[in-house]
Structure formats: C-alpha cells, structure tokens
Design a protein around this motif. Sequence first.
Motif, PDB file in Angstrom:
ATOM      1  N   LEU A  71      39.554  38.703  44.593  1.00 47.10           N
ATOM      2  CA  LEU A  71      38.346  38.679  43.780  1.00 47.10           C
ATOM      3  C   LEU A  71      37.372  37.587  44.213  1.00 47.10           C
ATOM      4  CD1 LEU A  71      39.874  39.295  40.227  1.00 47.10           C
ATOM      5  CD2 LEU A  71      38.721  40.936  41.719  1.00 47.10           C
ATOM      6  N   SER A  72      37.844  36.619  45.014  1.00 48.37           N
ATOM      7  CA  SER A  72      36.967  35.551  45.480  1.00 48.37           C
ATOM      8  C   SER A  72      35.907  36.063  46.442  1.00 48.37           C
ATOM      9  CB  SER A  72      37.795  34.449  46.148  1.00 48.37           C
ATOM     10  OG  SER A  72      38.394  34.919  47.346  1.00 48.37           O
ATOM     11  N   THR A  73      36.082  37.286  46.927  1.00 51.22           N
ATOM     12  CA  THR A  73      35.125  37.869  47.870  1.00 51.22           C
ATOM     13  C   THR A  73      33.927  38.510  47.163  1.00 51.22           C
ATOM     14  OG1 THR A  73      36.288  39.992  47.921  1.00 51.22           O
ATOM     15  CG2 THR A  73      36.975  38.319  49.508  1.00 51.22           C
ATOM     16  N   VAL A  74      33.978  38.600  45.839  1.00 47.72           N
ATOM     17  CA  VAL A  74      32.886  39.219  45.086  1.00 47.72           C
ATOM     18  C   VAL A  74      32.410  38.261  43.998  1.00 47.72           C
ATOM     19  CG1 VAL A  74      33.676  41.569  45.520  1.00 47.72           C
ATOM     20  CG2 VAL A  74      34.481  40.350  43.494  1.00 47.72           C
ATOM     21  N   SER A  75      31.231  38.505  43.498  1.00 46.21           N
ATOM     22  CA  SER A  75      30.679  37.669  42.429  1.00 46.21           C
ATOM     23  C   SER A  75      31.465  37.874  41.143  1.00 46.21           C
ATOM     24  CB  SER A  75      29.210  38.020  42.194  1.00 46.21           C
ATOM     25  OG  SER A  75      28.728  37.379  41.017  1.00 46.21           O
ATOM     26  N   PRO A  76      31.759  36.798  40.402  1.00 44.73           N
ATOM     27  CA  PRO A  76      32.473  36.942  39.130  1.00 44.73           C
ATOM     28  C   PRO A  76      31.574  37.412  37.996  1.00 44.73           C
ATOM     29  CG  PRO A  76      31.946  34.651  39.499  1.00 44.73           C
ATOM     30  CD  PRO A  76      31.495  35.384  40.737  1.00 44.73           C
ATOM     31  N   ILE A  77      30.299  37.595  38.301  1.00 48.89           N
ATOM     32  CA  ILE A  77      29.351  38.036  37.269  1.00 48.89           C
ATOM     33  C   ILE A  77      29.049  39.517  37.456  1.00 48.89           C
ATOM     34  CG2 ILE A  77      27.041  37.750  36.315  1.00 48.89           C
ATOM     35  CD1 ILE A  77      27.139  34.850  37.196  1.00 48.89           C
ATOM     36  N   PHE A 190      37.076  43.621  29.467  1.00 47.00           N
ATOM     37  CA  PHE A 190      38.035  44.535  30.096  1.00 47.00           C
ATOM     38  C   PHE A 190      37.329  45.471  31.068  1.00 47.00           C
ATOM     39  CE2 PHE A 190      40.132  48.720  30.078  1.00 47.00           C
ATOM     40  CZ  PHE A 190      41.358  48.368  30.634  1.00 47.00           C
ATOM     41  N   VAL A 191      36.203  46.036  30.651  1.00 50.17           N
ATOM     42  CA  VAL A 191      35.424  46.922  31.534  1.00 50.17           C
ATOM     43  C   VAL A 191      35.010  46.169  32.795  1.00 50.17           C
ATOM     44  CG1 VAL A 191      33.253  48.192  31.779  1.00 50.17           C
ATOM     45  CG2 VAL A 191      34.593  48.404  29.676  1.00 50.17           C
ATOM     46  N   SER A 192      34.518  44.957  32.629  1.00 51.95           N
ATOM     47  CA  SER A 192      34.039  44.165  33.757  1.00 51.95           C
ATOM     48  C   SER A 192      35.166  43.812  34.723  1.00 51.95           C
ATOM     49  CB  SER A 192      33.357  42.892  33.245  1.00 51.95           C
ATOM     50  OG  SER A 192      32.282  43.196  32.388  1.00 51.95           O
ATOM     51  N   LEU A 193      36.320  43.433  34.184  1.00 52.25           N
ATOM     52  CA  LEU A 193      37.463  43.103  35.032  1.00 52.25           C
ATOM     53  C   LEU A 193      37.947  44.322  35.808  1.00 52.25           C
ATOM     54  CD1 LEU A 193      39.515  40.756  32.672  1.00 52.25           C
ATOM     55  CD2 LEU A 193      38.448  40.119  34.853  1.00 52.25           C
ATOM     56  N   GLU A 194      37.983  45.469  35.152  1.00 52.49           N
ATOM     57  CA  GLU A 194      38.410  46.693  35.827  1.00 52.49           C
ATOM     58  C   GLU A 194      37.433  47.062  36.942  1.00 52.49           C
ATOM     59  OE1 GLU A 194      41.349  48.568  35.334  1.00 52.49           O
ATOM     60  OE2 GLU A 194      41.748  46.621  34.396  1.00 52.49           O
ATOM     61  N   TYR A 195      36.153  46.780  36.725  1.00 55.04           N
ATOM     62  CA  TYR A 195      35.178  47.063  37.773  1.00 55.04           C
ATOM     63  C   TYR A 195      35.404  46.156  38.984  1.00 55.04           C
ATOM     64  CZ  TYR A 195      30.913  47.356  40.438  1.00 55.04           C
ATOM     65  OH  TYR A 195      30.023  47.504  41.463  1.00 55.04           O
ATOM     66  N   LEU A 196      35.635  44.877  38.739  1.00 56.73           N
ATOM     67  CA  LEU A 196      35.890  43.965  39.863  1.00 56.73           C
ATOM     68  C   LEU A 196      37.128  44.390  40.645  1.00 56.73           C
ATOM     69  CD1 LEU A 196      35.117  40.291  38.816  1.00 56.73           C
ATOM     70  CD2 LEU A 196      33.680  41.948  39.991  1.00 56.73           C
ATOM     71  N   VAL A 200      37.118  45.641  44.730  1.00 57.62           N
ATOM     72  CA  VAL A 200      37.875  45.050  45.852  1.00 57.62           C
ATOM     73  C   VAL A 200      39.071  45.919  46.237  1.00 57.62           C
ATOM     74  CG1 VAL A 200      37.179  42.722  45.238  1.00 57.62           C
ATOM     75  CG2 VAL A 200      39.333  43.629  44.352  1.00 57.62           C
ATOM     76  N   GLY A 201      39.204  47.078  45.580  1.00 57.99           N
ATOM     77  CA  GLY A 201      40.286  47.983  45.928  1.00 57.99           C
ATOM     78  C   GLY A 201      41.624  47.544  45.419  1.00 57.99           C
ATOM     79  N   ALA A 202      41.642  46.761  44.349  1.00 60.82           N
ATOM     80  CA  ALA A 202      42.913  46.272  43.808  1.00 60.82           C
ATOM     81  C   ALA A 202      43.557  47.340  42.940  1.00 60.82           C
ATOM     82  CB  ALA A 202      42.673  45.009  42.979  1.00 60.82           C
ATOM     83  N   LYS A 203      44.879  47.371  42.976  1.00 59.83           N
ATOM     84  CA  LYS A 203      45.637  48.332  42.175  1.00 59.83           C
ATOM     85  C   LYS A 203      46.266  47.614  40.985  1.00 59.83           C
ATOM     86  CE  LYS A 203      44.895  51.728  45.029  1.00 59.83           C
ATOM     87  NZ  LYS A 203      44.068  52.857  44.677  1.00 59.83           N
TER      88      LYS A 203
END
Length: 203
Positions: A71-77, A190-196, A200-203
């Motif tokens: 997740l460090s590769t994308v903005s946390p906002i 929750f919606v925002s975390l699922e989007y991040l 990044v392709g996380a499962k």
Amino acid sequence: MSEEQSDYDSDEYVKVAIIGASNAGKSSIVGSFTKGFCPIPDVTLYSQLSVKDVDLSTHIEHFSLQMKARLSTVSPITKLVIHDFAGFPRFRELNKTTFNGVFALIVVFDLTSLSSLSDAVDCLQHFDVCRQLNELRDPVLRILVANKSDKLEHCLSYEDLLEFSEKSSFQKVFQTSAVSGKNIEELFVFVSLEYLKYKVGAK
C-alpha cells in the motif's frame, strides 16, 4: 455544486452508489459522513452527489508489514464520489447508465421494517439488470446496511442479518445509525480500504 464537489473529475476517484428503500435513511447516512451530522430528512429526486476525501494513514498502520509495503506505493487518501439514488420506483429507470463505473454498492434498508428490506432487494435486482443491459463485467463490492439501529424494534436479529447477507452475495454488513453516527465512518473507511487493496492487487 459545493466547493468539495467541484474538482473531483480532475482526480482519480472511487465511485460509490447508495441504493435502497425510500425513507431508509440513505441521504442521512451520506450527510452524517460528509457533514458530520444527520441532516433534516428530505426527499431525494433522482440522485444526489457528494464527495469526500478519506485519509487511511492511521488505518494502514494496523496492517501486516507485507500489506503496508504494497500500500506504500499508492496514496493513502481516497476520494469517494457518492451517488445517493432515490428509492422511489418511478426514478429507478433513470439510473441505468449512472451505475457504470461503480466500485462499491451500498444497499440500505430500515432495520425496523421487513417491507423496507424487500424494497432494498428490488433495488438490488434492478441494479443487476442494469449491469447486464450495459454488459458491465467489473466486480462490485456489495455492502448491506441496516440503518436505524438506534431504534428498539428490529425486524431481524444480527444473526439473521448475517445469514441473509451471505445468501444475497454481500461481502460485508453494517448496522448503522445516522442519528448517533454508529458505524457511519467505519462503513466508508471499509470501502476506501477495499479500494486500496484492489488498486494494488492485494487479496
């Protein structure tokens, strides 16, 4: 359009659709999240648009080191663009194309009313039909929201609610209260975390 809504189309944003029965408190949920208080209920004609940034910095800190590295590769906002659709059946036909590009679908019903749940199911079926007509294949995060949990008389127990959500292919269920603010922020975080994670392709 308010100042917070004016620049969303110049940035990457997350499209969220809120559907469900009329008088279930959809607009109150959105108002509680974006404005910090439950607005005076009003009838939504067709749809209303709201935008709010969600900073996930503190939430990401609780993840595993591997997940934090991804997740460090994308903005946390994340910028949530929330479409609040009218619950009345006569407005549903107008929604066919506006469901395009939806990442998260929030289906709301009044926890004190079984008929409200039935109406919410009808709205969900309409959403699925619209996606089929527009040949949309992208997965959609589906969340069931039982609003007005501050009321004493509930039409479903929490166990029944979980069973219903699983049978109806919802990934998550929340009991909320737009009046007290219960689980309102948690819902959109929750919606925002699922989007991040999706980004990044996380499962």
